[in-house]
Design a protein around this motif. Structure first.
Motif, mmCIF file in Angstrom:
data_model
loop_
_atom_site.group_PDB
_atom_site.id
_atom_site.type_symbol
_atom_site.label_atom_id
_atom_site.label_comp_id
_atom_site.label_asym_id
_atom_site.label_seq_id
_atom_site.Cartn_x
_atom_site.Cartn_y
_atom_site.Cartn_z
ATOM 1 N N LEU A 66 3.438 10.867 -9.452
ATOM 2 C CA LEU A 66 3.591 11.113 -8.022
ATOM 3 C C LEU A 66 4.440 10.004 -7.405
ATOM 4 C CD1 LEU A 66 -0.058 12.232 -7.178
ATOM 5 C CD2 LEU A 66 1.946 13.688 -7.584
ATOM 6 N N ALA A 67 5.142 10.346 -6.335
ATOM 7 C CA ALA A 67 6.147 9.423 -5.794
ATOM 8 C C ALA A 67 5.580 8.399 -4.828
ATOM 9 C CB ALA A 67 7.262 10.219 -5.108
ATOM 10 N N HIS A 68 4.340 8.592 -4.345
ATOM 11 C CA HIS A 68 3.810 7.566 -3.447
ATOM 12 C C HIS A 68 3.584 6.266 -4.220
ATOM 13 C CE1 HIS A 68 -0.147 9.411 -4.711
ATOM 14 N NE2 HIS A 68 -0.469 8.131 -4.785
ATOM 15 N N ARG A 69 3.415 5.169 -3.518
ATOM 16 C CA ARG A 69 3.614 3.857 -4.123
ATOM 17 C C ARG A 69 2.644 3.513 -5.249
ATOM 18 N NH1 ARG A 69 6.316 -0.467 -0.729
ATOM 19 N NH2 ARG A 69 7.950 0.859 -1.553
ATOM 20 N N ASN A 70 1.379 3.892 -5.121
ATOM 21 C CA ASN A 70 0.376 3.479 -6.104
ATOM 22 C C ASN A 70 -0.230 4.695 -6.802
ATOM 23 O OD1 ASN A 70 0.075 0.429 -5.676
ATOM 24 N ND2 ASN A 70 -0.026 1.207 -3.586
ATOM 25 N N PRO A 71 -0.382 4.631 -8.120
ATOM 26 C CA PRO A 71 -0.786 5.812 -8.896
ATOM 27 C C PRO A 71 -2.287 6.094 -8.831
ATOM 28 C CG PRO A 71 -0.480 3.958 -10.363
ATOM 29 C CD PRO A 71 -0.085 3.473 -8.993
ATOM 30 N N VAL A 72 -2.761 6.413 -7.647
ATOM 31 C CA VAL A 72 -4.166 6.770 -7.437
ATOM 32 C C VAL A 72 -4.188 8.081 -6.667
ATOM 33 C CG1 VAL A 72 -6.369 6.112 -6.397
ATOM 34 C CG2 VAL A 72 -4.858 4.339 -7.336
ATOM 35 N N SER A 73 -4.955 9.052 -7.153
ATOM 36 C CA SER A 73 -5.058 10.328 -6.454
ATOM 37 C C SER A 73 -6.342 11.030 -6.863
ATOM 38 C CB SER A 73 -3.870 11.232 -6.771
ATOM 39 O OG SER A 73 -4.059 12.522 -6.218
ATOM 40 N N ALA A 74 -7.022 11.615 -5.887
ATOM 41 C CA ALA A 74 -8.197 12.419 -6.178
ATOM 42 C C ALA A 74 -7.836 13.667 -6.979
ATOM 43 C CB ALA A 74 -8.899 12.821 -4.879
ATOM 44 N N TYR A 75 -6.552 14.025 -6.996
ATOM 45 C CA TYR A 75 -6.109 15.222 -7.721
ATOM 46 C C TYR A 75 -5.619 14.903 -9.132
ATOM 47 C CZ TYR A 75 -6.346 17.288 -3.088
ATOM 48 O OH TYR A 75 -6.789 17.726 -1.857
ATOM 49 N N ASP A 76 -5.721 13.664 -9.565
ATOM 50 C CA ASP A 76 -5.257 13.280 -10.897
ATOM 51 C C ASP A 76 -5.958 14.127 -11.961
ATOM 52 O OD1 ASP A 76 -3.836 11.763 -12.787
ATOM 53 O OD2 ASP A 76 -5.515 10.389 -13.049
ATOM 54 N N TRP A 90 0.843 -1.209 0.000
ATOM 55 C CA TRP A 90 0.000 0.000 0.000
ATOM 56 C C TRP A 90 0.872 1.251 0.000
ATOM 57 C CZ3 TRP A 90 -4.768 -0.416 3.740
ATOM 58 C CH2 TRP A 90 -5.468 -1.607 3.499
ATOM 59 N N GLU A 91 1.881 1.269 0.880
ATOM 60 C CA GLU A 91 2.801 2.396 1.000
ATOM 61 C C GLU A 91 3.960 1.969 1.881
ATOM 62 O OE1 GLU A 91 4.023 4.907 -0.434
ATOM 63 O OE2 GLU A 91 2.479 6.446 -0.100
ATOM 64 N N GLY A 92 5.141 2.551 1.636
ATOM 65 C CA GLY A 92 6.307 2.248 2.440
ATOM 66 C C GLY A 92 7.051 3.509 2.810
ATOM 67 N N PHE A 93 8.015 3.380 3.702
ATOM 68 C CA PHE A 93 8.745 4.548 4.179
ATOM 69 C C PHE A 93 9.520 5.228 3.058
ATOM 70 C CE2 PHE A 93 8.041 2.476 8.310
ATOM 71 C CZ PHE A 93 7.542 3.574 9.005
ATOM 72 N N ALA A 94 10.158 4.467 2.186
ATOM 73 C CA ALA A 94 10.948 5.083 1.118
ATOM 74 C C ALA A 94 10.061 5.898 0.184
ATOM 75 C CB ALA A 94 11.709 4.009 0.345
ATOM 76 N N SER A 95 8.955 5.315 -0.266
ATOM 77 C CA SER A 95 8.081 6.020 -1.211
ATOM 78 C C SER A 95 7.347 7.177 -0.545
ATOM 79 C CB SER A 95 7.079 5.043 -1.846
ATOM 80 O OG SER A 95 6.397 4.292 -0.862
ATOM 81 N N ALA A 96 6.863 6.981 0.677
ATOM 82 C CA ALA A 96 6.109 8.042 1.357
ATOM 83 C C ALA A 96 7.004 9.237 1.655
ATOM 84 C CB ALA A 96 5.489 7.516 2.646
ATOM 85 N N THR A 97 8.222 8.989 2.128
ATOM 86 C CA THR A 97 9.080 10.126 2.483
ATOM 87 C C THR A 97 9.618 10.822 1.243
ATOM 88 O OG1 THR A 97 11.016 8.670 2.792
ATOM 89 C CG2 THR A 97 9.695 9.192 4.740
ATOM 90 N N ARG A 98 9.770 10.106 0.152
ATOM 91 C CA ARG A 98 10.144 10.758 -1.106
ATOM 92 C C ARG A 98 9.002 11.661 -1.581
ATOM 93 N NH1 ARG A 98 13.181 13.562 -4.267
ATOM 94 N NH2 ARG A 98 12.942 13.170 -6.480
ATOM 95 N N ALA A 99 7.763 11.175 -1.512
ATOM 96 C CA ALA A 99 6.618 12.002 -1.888
ATOM 97 C C ALA A 99 6.516 13.221 -0.985
ATOM 98 C CB ALA A 99 5.334 11.176 -1.813
ATOM 99 N N ALA A 100 6.776 13.015 0.302
ATOM 100 C CA ALA A 100 6.731 14.132 1.239
ATOM 101 C C ALA A 100 7.711 15.224 0.827
ATOM 102 C CB ALA A 100 7.045 13.639 2.646
ATOM 103 N N ALA A 101 8.951 14.848 0.548
ATOM 104 C CA ALA A 101 9.967 15.830 0.181
ATOM 105 C C ALA A 101 9.575 16.591 -1.076
ATOM 106 C CB ALA A 101 11.314 15.140 -0.006
ATOM 107 N N LEU A 102 9.022 15.896 -2.051
ATOM 108 C CA LEU A 102 8.599 16.558 -3.282
ATOM 109 C C LEU A 102 7.441 17.514 -3.050
ATOM 110 C CD1 LEU A 102 8.911 13.520 -5.708
ATOM 111 C CD2 LEU A 102 10.302 15.605 -5.754
#
Length: 449
Positions: free
Chosen positions: A408-418, A75-87
């Protein structure tokens, strides 16, 4: 004159004193000097000057993120979540105690979280503990004390089913027991406030119609649960925090509690401030979250409450899942996982709407940096001041960005903002004075002081 590791110069910078030109000196990862003017006489081994169209911001603090690792790392991991956060300009996040397996409801669960995060962080990460039936009985609250001693920032509780079996919700009695235990060490109780009886009596959500889903999570579910949290805080003296407020109907309750001296803080989320029920397409389950996105009039009241100080902060509630769990093929709001992936786009989303409403960037950044740092008790973050960590962001507030979920850098390409066109781009993010890159792993695990 002492030499710095880094000197940052900006004609526009957001400080606790407002927007002004400054020169920032950084030594060993901390801000040592903040001088008036972009050409103040500081020297450094490195210099960084903000472009003419950029504003220097403090790194944002997102105190509501579901990383899900270990156990649901797909669903999500530390590497992907923190990369998305930084961006997205977020330099510090606090991880929720679910939906990982095990949840962070025991010291062993906290240790598993920290082991999973070790060496994977692009930004700094802290952890919430969880208050569940197993540690909220009178004979079991020692686990809450042990977690607090180990540095969690507070304790999350649900008053209705959480959506995952391993993180149960509290009854009114268990809430009181947990609150009494947490108040004893002056901890923070953070609550997902929806009433289970109201939800059980509401129409069952099914199908592609968003209005039907909205009817299944009525305002009364929030107002009744928030009233219980307020009464519990009043009786026990616990510091209480309302998570992801979506219903403006609860604002009068919150205002009265504050007037009475109840120790209560409140957050809302970018999706409640930027999206509206009237514009959710049929079957667009990327918009499903709990509590739900409500109507435009409700959204206007949340904005007013933020500007009036009744709502304290804006955080993402980044709650991703795999695409199959969002039921994108059927568009069934009744069966789809409820959660919005907005960690990377929260700042431009809120700024786009704020700009439309004439709300200055200083207010937006305050709601997303210093305010969540204050509410969660995260030290040395959220402001460009001497002594703080040199977590800095270069933000271009006029640049348009078209969101593509695949980028987007989070793990799965789903977003309400797409597909949305937003205003504002984070161009560079520095953590303790060092730019975060695609391969950075210099984030630290932080603890409550």
């Amino acid at each position: 004159m002492d030499r710095h590791d880094l000197v940052v110069r900006a004609e526009r910078a957001l400080t606790p004193d407002g927007e002004r030109p400054i020169t920032v000196g950084v030594r060993e990862g901390r801000v040592t000097d903040v001088l008036d003017g972009a050409d103040a006489p500081l020297t450094g081994d490195r210099e960084l000057r903000a472009a003419a169209d950029e504003v220097l911001l403090p790194g944002l603090v997102d105190s509501h993120v579901h990383v899900n690792e270990p156990g649901r790392t797909e669903w999500e991991g530390f590497a992907s979540a923190t990369r998305a956060a930084a961006l997205g300009g977020v330099t510090t996040l606090v991880d929720m105690p679910l939906n990982s397996v095990p949840p962070t409801t025991t010291v062993a669960g906290l240790d598993a979280k920290r082991a999973a995060a070790d060496g994977a962080l692009a930004v700094d990460v802290g952890f919430w503990g969880g208050a569940v039936p197993e540690n909220s009985r009178s004979d079991a609250t020692g686990e809450l004390t042990a977690l607090w001693t180990r540095g969690v920032f507070g304790f999350k509780a649900f008053l209705s089913p959480s959506g995952v079996d391993e993180f149960g919700h509290l009854s009114a009695g268990e809430l009181t027991t947990a609150a009494e235990a947490i108040a004893a060490f002056d901890g923070l109780l953070i609550v997902h406030a929806e009433d289970p009886d109201v939800l059980a009596a509401a129409p069952v959500a099914a199908g592609r119609d968003y209005a039907a889903f909205l009817a299944s999570r009525p305002d009364e579910a929030e107002t009744r649960a928030i009233a219980l949290v307020i009464e519990t805080a009043r009786r026990t003296g616990v510091r209480a925090h309302i998570l992801h407020l979506s219903s403006a109907a609860a604002l009068p309750l919150i205002a009265r509690a504050r007037e009475e001296g109840v120790r209560l803080t409140v957050e809302t989320c970018p999706h409640y401030l930027t999206l509206a029920a009237e514009t959710v397409p049929a079957g667009a389950t990327g918009y499903k979250c709990c509590p739900p996105i409500r109507d435009e009039g409700n959204r206007d009241l949340l904005w007013r409450a933020l500007r009036d100080g009744l709502v304290d902060c804006v955080v993402s509630d980044h709650s991703p899942s795999t695409p199959d769990l969002k039921d994108l093929d059927t568009g069934d709001f009744g069966t789809a996982w409820g959660g919005i992936s907005g960690l990377q786009v929260g700042l431009p989303a809120v700024w786009t709407e704020a700009r439309r409403r004439g709300v200055p960037l200083t207010e937006v950044v305050g709601w997303m940096s210093s305010a969540p740092a204050r509410v969660a008790g995260v030290p040395d973050k959220g402001a460009i001041v001497p002594g703080a960590d040199a977590d800095l962001v270069l933000f271009a507030p006029e640049e348009e960005v078209r969101v593509d979920a695949r980028d987007l850098a989070h793990r799965n390409p789903v977003s309400a903002y797409d597909g949305a066109t937003l205003t504002g781009r984070v161009r560079r993010t520095l953590l303790r004075g060092v730019e975060v890159t695609a391969t950075s792993t210099t984030g630290r695990m932080i603890r409550r002081p």
